[in-house]
Design a protein around this motif. Structure first.
Motif, PDB file in Angstrom:
ATOM      1  N   MET A  14      29.175  66.773 -17.261  1.00 55.92           N
ATOM      2  CA  MET A  14      28.651  67.704 -18.295  1.00 55.92           C
ATOM      3  C   MET A  14      28.727  67.168 -19.570  1.00 55.92           C
ATOM      4  SD  MET A  14      29.122  71.910 -18.747  1.00 55.92           S
ATOM      5  CE  MET A  14      28.901  72.311 -17.074  1.00 55.92           C
ATOM      6  N   ILE A  15      27.934  66.429 -20.221  1.00 54.56           N
ATOM      7  CA  ILE A  15      28.197  65.924 -21.525  1.00 54.56           C
ATOM      8  C   ILE A  15      27.943  66.968 -22.607  1.00 54.56           C
ATOM      9  CG2 ILE A  15      27.328  64.098 -23.287  1.00 54.56           C
ATOM     10  CD1 ILE A  15      28.506  63.010 -20.771  1.00 54.56           C
ATOM     11  N   ASN A  16      28.700  67.031 -23.615  1.00 56.64           N
ATOM     12  CA  ASN A  16      28.414  68.270 -24.514  1.00 56.64           C
ATOM     13  C   ASN A  16      28.206  67.349 -25.793  1.00 56.64           C
ATOM     14  OD1 ASN A  16      30.005  69.896 -26.797  1.00 56.64           O
ATOM     15  ND2 ASN A  16      29.367  71.178 -24.849  1.00 56.64           N
ATOM     16  N   SER A  17      27.325  67.734 -26.721  1.00 56.91           N
ATOM     17  CA  SER A  17      26.818  67.069 -27.989  1.00 56.91           C
ATOM     18  C   SER A  17      27.861  66.932 -28.837  1.00 56.91           C
ATOM     19  CB  SER A  17      25.477  67.675 -28.216  1.00 56.91           C
ATOM     20  OG  SER A  17      25.765  68.973 -28.631  1.00 56.91           O
ATOM     21  N   VAL A  18      28.594  67.997 -28.969  1.00 64.11           N
ATOM     22  CA  VAL A  18      29.840  68.065 -30.162  1.00 64.11           C
ATOM     23  C   VAL A  18      31.180  67.403 -29.886  1.00 64.11           C
ATOM     24  CG1 VAL A  18      28.947  70.596 -30.904  1.00 64.11           C
ATOM     25  CG2 VAL A  18      30.682  70.310 -29.438  1.00 64.11           C
ATOM     26  N   LEU A  19      31.189  66.971 -28.673  1.00 68.94           N
ATOM     27  CA  LEU A  19      32.404  66.121 -28.152  1.00 68.94           C
ATOM     28  C   LEU A  19      32.278  64.641 -28.331  1.00 68.94           C
ATOM     29  CD1 LEU A  19      33.538  68.195 -25.085  1.00 68.94           C
ATOM     30  CD2 LEU A  19      34.198  68.651 -27.444  1.00 68.94           C
ATOM     31  N   LYS A  20      33.285  64.158 -28.947  1.00 70.56           N
ATOM     32  CA  LYS A  20      33.360  62.491 -29.099  1.00 70.56           C
ATOM     33  C   LYS A  20      33.833  61.895 -27.841  1.00 70.56           C
ATOM     34  CE  LYS A  20      35.220  58.716 -31.865  1.00 70.56           C
ATOM     35  NZ  LYS A  20      36.058  58.658 -33.089  1.00 70.56           N
ATOM     36  N   ASN A  21      33.197  61.128 -27.088  1.00 66.66           N
ATOM     37  CA  ASN A  21      33.464  60.387 -25.805  1.00 66.66           C
ATOM     38  C   ASN A  21      33.943  61.465 -24.896  1.00 66.66           C
ATOM     39  OD1 ASN A  21      33.575  57.863 -27.126  1.00 66.66           O
ATOM     40  ND2 ASN A  21      35.500  58.140 -28.059  1.00 66.66           N
ATOM     41  N   ASN A  22      33.164  62.622 -24.916  1.00 64.28           N
ATOM     42  CA  ASN A  22      33.374  63.888 -23.815  1.00 64.28           C
ATOM     43  C   ASN A  22      34.906  64.077 -23.844  1.00 64.28           C
ATOM     44  OD1 ASN A  22      31.306  65.264 -22.525  1.00 64.28           O
ATOM     45  ND2 ASN A  22      32.031  64.325 -20.784  1.00 64.28           N
ATOM     46  N   THR A  23      35.493  64.394 -24.911  1.00 70.49           N
ATOM     47  CA  THR A  23      37.014  64.638 -24.785  1.00 70.49           C
ATOM     48  C   THR A  23      37.181  65.755 -25.820  1.00 70.49           C
ATOM     49  OG1 THR A  23      37.589  62.166 -24.721  1.00 70.49           O
ATOM     50  CG2 THR A  23      39.278  63.682 -25.736  1.00 70.49           C
ATOM     51  N   VAL A  24      38.011  66.693 -25.349  1.00 67.19           N
ATOM     52  CA  VAL A  24      38.609  67.633 -26.104  1.00 67.19           C
ATOM     53  C   VAL A  24      39.962  67.790 -26.190  1.00 67.19           C
ATOM     54  CG1 VAL A  24      38.488  69.317 -24.011  1.00 67.19           C
ATOM     55  CG2 VAL A  24      38.054  70.201 -26.400  1.00 67.19           C
ATOM     56  N   ALA A  25      40.485  68.395 -27.226  1.00 66.96           N
ATOM     57  CA  ALA A  25      41.971  68.445 -27.544  1.00 66.96           C
ATOM     58  C   ALA A  25      42.384  69.912 -27.405  1.00 66.96           C
ATOM     59  CB  ALA A  25      42.465  67.905 -28.688  1.00 66.96           C
ATOM     60  N   LEU A  26      43.107  70.292 -26.472  1.00 64.54           N
ATOM     61  CA  LEU A  26      43.791  71.563 -26.553  1.00 64.54           C
ATOM     62  C   LEU A  26      45.219  71.687 -26.853  1.00 64.54           C
ATOM     63  CD1 LEU A  26      42.032  72.724 -23.064  1.00 64.54           C
ATOM     64  CD2 LEU A  26      41.290  72.907 -25.128  1.00 64.54           C
ATOM     65  N   PHE A  27      45.157  72.759 -27.299  1.00 68.91           N
ATOM     66  CA  PHE A  27      46.935  72.975 -27.916  1.00 68.91           C
ATOM     67  C   PHE A  27      47.105  74.465 -27.193  1.00 68.91           C
ATOM     68  CE2 PHE A  27      44.990  70.318 -30.918  1.00 68.91           C
ATOM     69  CZ  PHE A  27      46.108  69.292 -31.137  1.00 68.91           C
ATOM     70  N   TYR A  28      48.641  74.184 -26.743  1.00 65.89           N
ATOM     71  CA  TYR A  28      49.178  75.527 -26.068  1.00 65.89           C
ATOM     72  C   TYR A  28      50.587  75.590 -26.403  1.00 65.89           C
ATOM     73  CZ  TYR A  28      51.200  78.654 -22.786  1.00 65.89           C
ATOM     74  OH  TYR A  28      51.991  79.936 -22.203  1.00 65.89           O
ATOM     75  N   ASP A  29      51.131  76.575 -26.931  1.00 64.54           N
ATOM     76  CA  ASP A  29      52.645  77.001 -27.316  1.00 64.54           C
ATOM     77  C   ASP A  29      52.989  78.022 -26.736  1.00 64.54           C
ATOM     78  OD1 ASP A  29      54.702  75.843 -29.274  1.00 64.54           O
ATOM     79  OD2 ASP A  29      54.963  77.798 -29.303  1.00 64.54           O
ATOM     80  N   GLY A  30      54.106  77.870 -25.719  1.00 68.68           N
ATOM     81  CA  GLY A  30      54.521  79.355 -24.969  1.00 68.68           C
ATOM     82  C   GLY A  30      55.986  78.688 -24.301  1.00 68.68           C
ATOM     83  N   PHE A  31      56.177  79.665 -23.200  1.00 69.45           N
ATOM     84  CA  PHE A  31      57.532  79.344 -22.540  1.00 69.45           C
ATOM     85  C   PHE A  31      57.395  77.937 -21.952  1.00 69.45           C
ATOM     86  CE2 PHE A  31      57.017  83.840 -23.102  1.00 69.45           C
ATOM     87  CZ  PHE A  31      58.235  84.201 -23.798  1.00 69.45           C
ATOM     88  N   GLU A  32      56.079  77.626 -21.316  1.00 65.79           N
ATOM     89  CA  GLU A  32      56.191  76.532 -20.578  1.00 65.79           C
ATOM     90  C   GLU A  32      56.124  75.125 -21.137  1.00 65.79           C
ATOM     91  OE1 GLU A  32      54.726  80.140 -18.667  1.00 65.79           O
ATOM     92  OE2 GLU A  32      54.373  79.075 -20.448  1.00 65.79           O
ATOM     93  N   ALA A  33      55.262  75.317 -22.147  1.00 67.14           N
ATOM     94  CA  ALA A  33      54.979  73.931 -23.042  1.00 67.14           C
ATOM     95  C   ALA A  33      55.216  74.386 -24.605  1.00 67.14           C
ATOM     96  CB  ALA A  33      53.737  73.386 -22.534  1.00 67.14           C
ATOM     97  N   GLN A  34      55.486  73.329 -25.528  1.00 65.70           N
ATOM     98  CA  GLN A  34      55.366  73.799 -26.784  1.00 65.70           C
ATOM     99  C   GLN A  34      54.502  72.696 -27.463  1.00 65.70           C
ATOM    100  OE1 GLN A  34      58.790  73.672 -25.112  1.00 65.70           O
ATOM    101  NE2 GLN A  34      57.962  75.860 -25.100  1.00 65.70           N
ATOM    102  N   ALA A  35      53.789  73.181 -28.404  1.00 65.47           N
ATOM    103  CA  ALA A  35      52.761  72.297 -29.195  1.00 65.47           C
ATOM    104  C   ALA A  35      53.488  71.832 -30.417  1.00 65.47           C
ATOM    105  CB  ALA A  35      51.649  73.142 -29.741  1.00 65.47           C
ATOM    106  N   THR A  36      54.418  70.651 -30.274  1.00 67.22           N
ATOM    107  CA  THR A  36      55.217  70.274 -31.450  1.00 67.22           C
ATOM    108  C   THR A  36      54.721  68.777 -31.981  1.00 67.22           C
ATOM    109  OG1 THR A  36      57.453  69.489 -31.911  1.00 67.22           O
ATOM    110  CG2 THR A  36      56.677  69.098 -29.821  1.00 67.22           C
ATOM    111  N   ASP A  37      54.864  68.749 -33.341  1.00 64.04           N
ATOM    112  CA  ASP A  37      54.404  67.452 -34.005  1.00 64.04           C
ATOM    113  C   ASP A  37      55.182  66.355 -34.286  1.00 64.04           C
ATOM    114  OD1 ASP A  37      52.228  65.975 -34.954  1.00 64.04           O
ATOM    115  OD2 ASP A  37      52.090  66.741 -36.845  1.00 64.04           O
ATOM    116  N   LYS A  38      56.469  66.601 -33.598  1.00 62.79           N
ATOM    117  CA  LYS A  38      57.691  65.799 -34.019  1.00 62.79           C
ATOM    118  C   LYS A  38      57.841  64.618 -33.036  1.00 62.79           C
ATOM    119  CE  LYS A  38      60.144  69.780 -35.706  1.00 62.79           C
ATOM    120  NZ  LYS A  38      61.558  70.785 -35.632  1.00 62.79           N
ATOM    121  N   LEU A  39      58.484  63.598 -33.423  1.00 60.67           N
ATOM    122  CA  LEU A  39      58.734  62.320 -32.629  1.00 60.67           C
ATOM    123  C   LEU A  39      59.349  62.839 -31.258  1.00 60.67           C
ATOM    124  CD1 LEU A  39      58.556  59.485 -32.571  1.00 60.67           C
ATOM    125  CD2 LEU A  39      60.779  59.295 -33.492  1.00 60.67           C
TER     126      LEU A  39
END
Length: 342
Positions: free
Chosen positions: A1-26
């Motif tokens: 399913m090709i989507n016209s607004v997605l580059k290379n048919n890729t999307v970034a999803l961000f989740y932060d909670g008990f199971e996973a943390q969205a952290t921008d650190k090394l």
């Protein structure tokens, strides 16, 4: 399913909670993965629910997109920054709003929606263009404030993990799923106890599972042996448990009073707004009832039991492909809104 607004048919999803943390650190991704695995191991040993509802919904969203050929990058800040015009998804608990502040136009959800006094500021800080809730009726809470920016977005049901169980040997006539959350003593007297007494009078077997007091394996096992399920809950924004039962082809006898009793939501909801305990439901799925019609409606439900096919509804409306198509349309909406506002 090709989507016209997605580059290379890729999307970034961000989740932060008990199971996973969205952290921008090394090494942030590595630490998040290790913490998540440790939590999963700990809760598995204690036979507790492994994932929160938000994370389960997030994983199913990810799998839905992947099922139609979308590449999903989770908590990939580098990718999002390199592609600032690409839409992203933001999910999880309130901490995510402080951690994910990017230029990308964003769709929020599944996750905790901030209260009205904070939501507009959060949307600006995180460039959130679309706020999702699991079905239409909770969206009405936010429409007076957010207008078209609030949209329904259901969680897909994994129909392979919840297969058709109609041909299994049945030992329970009615699995009673008790998710009554308010005025529990009153509802036991005028709802649960009368139902159980009626089942006993009819000579039907039953098992009661109380929400929060069982683990997933117990629910699966009970469904495999159940001819039907009585779902007792004041209202649900989606209701994964009854939909997992429907995917298992177990007909549903659902209490659906249509009255909002959550005191927090009641302060926000416009007067006389209809609510539901089974927001995704039709005549294939089973029957709904109110407290004053419990026994009579149950008899009708039981007489018609062999005519229901709830799995057909799930396969047609709550599958991965439908979920992916809906989410991709919301990503497009986020981009269009971002462009129109400059």
């Amino acid at each position: 399913m090709i989507n016209s607004v997605l580059k290379n048919n890729t999307v970034a999803l961000f989740y932060d909670g008990f199971e996973a943390q969205a952290t921008d650190k090394l090494f942030g991704e590595l630490m998040s993965d290790l913490r998540g695995q440790a939590r999963k191991f700990y809760r598995t040993l204690r036979k507790k629910q492994i994932y929160t509802g938000y994370y389960t919904a997030f994983l199913n969203l990810k799998r839905s997109l992947e099922s139609v050929g979308i590449t999903v990058r989770v908590n990939d800040f580098s990718y999002a920054r390199k592609n600032p015009d690409q839409p992203i998804g933001i999910s999880g608990y309130p901490a995510v709003f402080d951690k994910v502040r990017l230029r990308n136009p964003a769709v929020f959800g599944p996750g905790f929606v901030p209260p009205p006094v904070k939501i507009e500021a959060v949307m600006q800080q995180c460039n959130i263009r679309v706020v999702t809730l699991p079905s239409e009726w909770p969206c009405t809470i936010w429409r007076p404030l957010l207008g078209d920016a609030v949209q329904p977005m259901f969680v897909a049901i994994d129909t392979e993990s919840w297969p058709d169980l109609s041909h299994h040997s049945k030992t329970i006539d009615v699995l009673v799923y008790d998710k009554i959350r308010w005025a529990q003593d009153d509802r036991r007297k005028d709802l649960l106890d009368p139902l159980l007494k009626h089942l006993t009078r009819k000579g039907l077997s039953f098992e009661v599972l109380r929400y929060g007091d069982h683990h997933l394996g117990q629910f699966r096992h009970a469904l495999s042996g159940a001819r039907s399920m009585a779902f007792l809950c004041e209202h649900e924004t989606q209701g994964l448990a009854y939909q997992e039962a429907m995917s298992s082809n177990v007909p549903i006898f659902a209490w659906d009073e249509g009255i909002l009793v959550d005191p927090h939501q009641s302060k926000l909801m416009p007067p006389n707004t209809p609510v539901s305990s089974v927001p995704y439901f039709d005549e294939r799925c089973g029957v709904t009832f109110k407290r004053d019609t419990t026994t009579g409606t149950f008899d009708t439900f039981w007489d018609q039991l062999d005519g229901f096919c709830p799995r057909d509804y799930v396969l047609g409306n709550l599958n991965f492909t439908a979920c992916a198509a809906r989410y991709l349309s919301l990503l497009e909406k986020a981009v269009e809104d971002n462009q129109s506002r400059g």
